[in-house]
Design a protein around this motif. Sequence first.
Motif, short mmCIF file in Angstrom:
data_model
loop_
_atom_site.label_atom_id
_atom_site.label_comp_id
_atom_site.label_asym_id
_atom_site.label_seq_id
_atom_site.Cartn_x
_atom_site.Cartn_y
_atom_site.Cartn_z
N ARG A 53 1.07 -1.02 0.01
CA ARG A 53 -0.05 0.02 0.05
C ARG A 53 0.77 1.38 -0.02
N GLU A 54 0.32 2.25 -0.75
CA GLU A 54 1.33 3.37 -1.03
C GLU A 54 1.24 4.25 0.30
N PRO A 55 2.31 4.74 0.71
CA PRO A 55 2.12 5.61 2.04
C PRO A 55 1.62 7.09 1.35
N LYS A 56 1.17 7.57 2.15
CA LYS A 56 0.56 9.21 2.04
C LYS A 56 1.83 9.94 1.56
N LYS A 57 2.98 9.87 2.01
CA LYS A 57 4.04 10.85 1.61
C LYS A 57 4.52 10.51 0.24
N VAL A 58 4.17 9.25 -0.37
CA VAL A 58 4.62 8.99 -1.66
C VAL A 58 3.51 9.49 -2.58
N THR A 59 2.25 9.40 -2.07
CA THR A 59 1.25 9.82 -2.81
C THR A 59 1.34 11.18 -3.07
N ALA A 60 1.37 12.18 -2.13
CA ALA A 60 1.83 13.32 -2.18
C ALA A 60 2.95 13.91 -3.01
N PHE A 61 4.14 13.03 -2.92
CA PHE A 61 5.13 13.62 -3.84
C PHE A 61 4.87 13.41 -5.23
N LYS A 62 4.07 12.17 -5.67
CA LYS A 62 3.99 11.76 -7.06
C LYS A 62 2.80 12.95 -7.64
N ALA A 63 1.96 13.44 -6.76
CA ALA A 63 1.01 14.29 -7.21
C ALA A 63 1.77 15.63 -7.59
N TRP A 64 2.67 16.11 -6.44
CA TRP A 64 3.51 17.16 -6.74
C TRP A 64 4.25 17.34 -8.04
N ILE A 65 4.96 16.13 -8.16
CA ILE A 65 5.91 15.69 -9.25
C ILE A 65 5.10 15.93 -10.56
N ARG A 66 3.84 15.34 -10.75
CA ARG A 66 2.93 15.51 -11.70
C ARG A 66 2.77 16.89 -12.09
N GLU A 67 2.39 17.69 -11.19
CA GLU A 67 2.12 19.06 -11.38
C GLU A 67 3.29 19.85 -12.04
N GLU A 68 4.23 19.72 -11.49
CA GLU A 68 5.64 20.37 -11.54
C GLU A 68 5.96 19.84 -13.05
N MET A 69 5.93 18.57 -13.61
CA MET A 69 6.32 18.28 -14.87
C MET A 69 5.26 18.54 -15.86
N GLU A 70 4.20 18.76 -15.61
CA GLU A 70 3.18 19.45 -16.50
C GLU A 70 3.43 20.90 -16.72
N GLU A 71 3.83 21.87 -15.67
CA GLU A 71 4.30 23.08 -15.89
C GLU A 71 5.57 23.23 -16.60
N SER A 72 6.34 22.40 -16.39
CA SER A 72 7.92 22.41 -17.08
C SER A 72 7.73 22.02 -18.43
N MET A 73 6.72 21.24 -18.76
CA MET A 73 6.54 20.78 -20.18
C MET A 73 5.85 21.66 -21.22
N ARG A 74 5.45 22.85 -20.42
CA ARG A 74 4.92 23.87 -21.28
C ARG A 74 5.67 24.79 -22.10
N LEU A 75 7.12 24.42 -21.67
CA LEU A 75 8.16 24.87 -22.44
C LEU A 75 8.16 24.35 -24.18
N PHE A 76 7.61 23.05 -24.11
CA PHE A 76 7.72 22.21 -25.44
C PHE A 76 6.54 22.30 -26.30
N HIS A 77 5.64 23.27 -26.06
CA HIS A 77 4.25 23.44 -26.51
C HIS A 77 4.10 24.73 -27.21
#
Length: 298
Positions: free
Chosen positions: A274-298
């Motif tokens: 079972r995924e710990p809450k801290k891992v879930t929080a980190f994954k959600a944050w990374i996805r947001e950061e990645m989405e923002e970062s990838m705007r450079l490429f659109h």
Amino acid sequence: MRNLNNVHLNGLRALEAVGRLGSLQAAADELGVTVGAVSQQVIKAEAQLGRPLFERTPKGMTVTASGLAVLARLGEGFQALSAAIALAQHKDENILTISVAPVFAARWLVYRLDRFAGRHPDIRLRIDATTRLINPATSDVDIGIRVGSGQWPGVRSELLLAQEVFPVVTPQIAATLREPADLLRVPAVIDGHAMFSWEVWLRKAGLSGHCMEERHIFNDASLCLDAAIAGQGAMLAWQTLAAYALQQKCLVDPFGIRAKTGFGHYFVTAEGVREPKKVTAFKAWIREEMEESMRLFH
């Protein structure tokens, strides 16, 4: 499980280590005992099991046909025990240990860590920068981020970003380029450990079969990027590697042509846990950061 009473645990450990590592010496080094002690433990364990698992040959210990299945199960069992011990010792839920490749840590992640701390001040990050794939089930690592096909045994992988590659050059070099074929005149700085070649991008740009002129070859992608920033040539980069340099306008993507490599950035976590809450929080944050970062490429 009463049959476990018939065989000493140290003997089973010796059998598993010799079978996995392939020699008495390697098993002795891992177990912290002498070669003679490992040999005696193997002999006793084989006697307790009632069958030999190894053949003694001039070249060393060779697993018998019947021993293959036994050693495979022993390996699974000790891996499960190791995971249980790691889980029991993993006491501090406020520390999140992340295993990432050094280039990902240095060129993308490190610039964003303050934002994670601002959102989750109760979670402290510990970054383990290594090129080795770490199994979170058998270590103190909570989550890894790796580039590859996503097909790694014994772990759960989840796609974060499909990898795309493209050339990057300084603005000064870019000013001399009018079409993709012009890039063939620019020396290339090569990442010797890359999982792809220039042909991946050249094919996408309609230049399949042409060759780039190689100037320097490095065994580290960060060094390649620094060489490109220094104006030494063109590098075939990918999104997370080049994002900051593009944002700072140290480098530019002269044509906006990006080619998929078939690889991707993946979250790597323990399988069947079972995924710990801290891992879930980190994954959600990374996805947001990645989405923002990838705007450079659109």
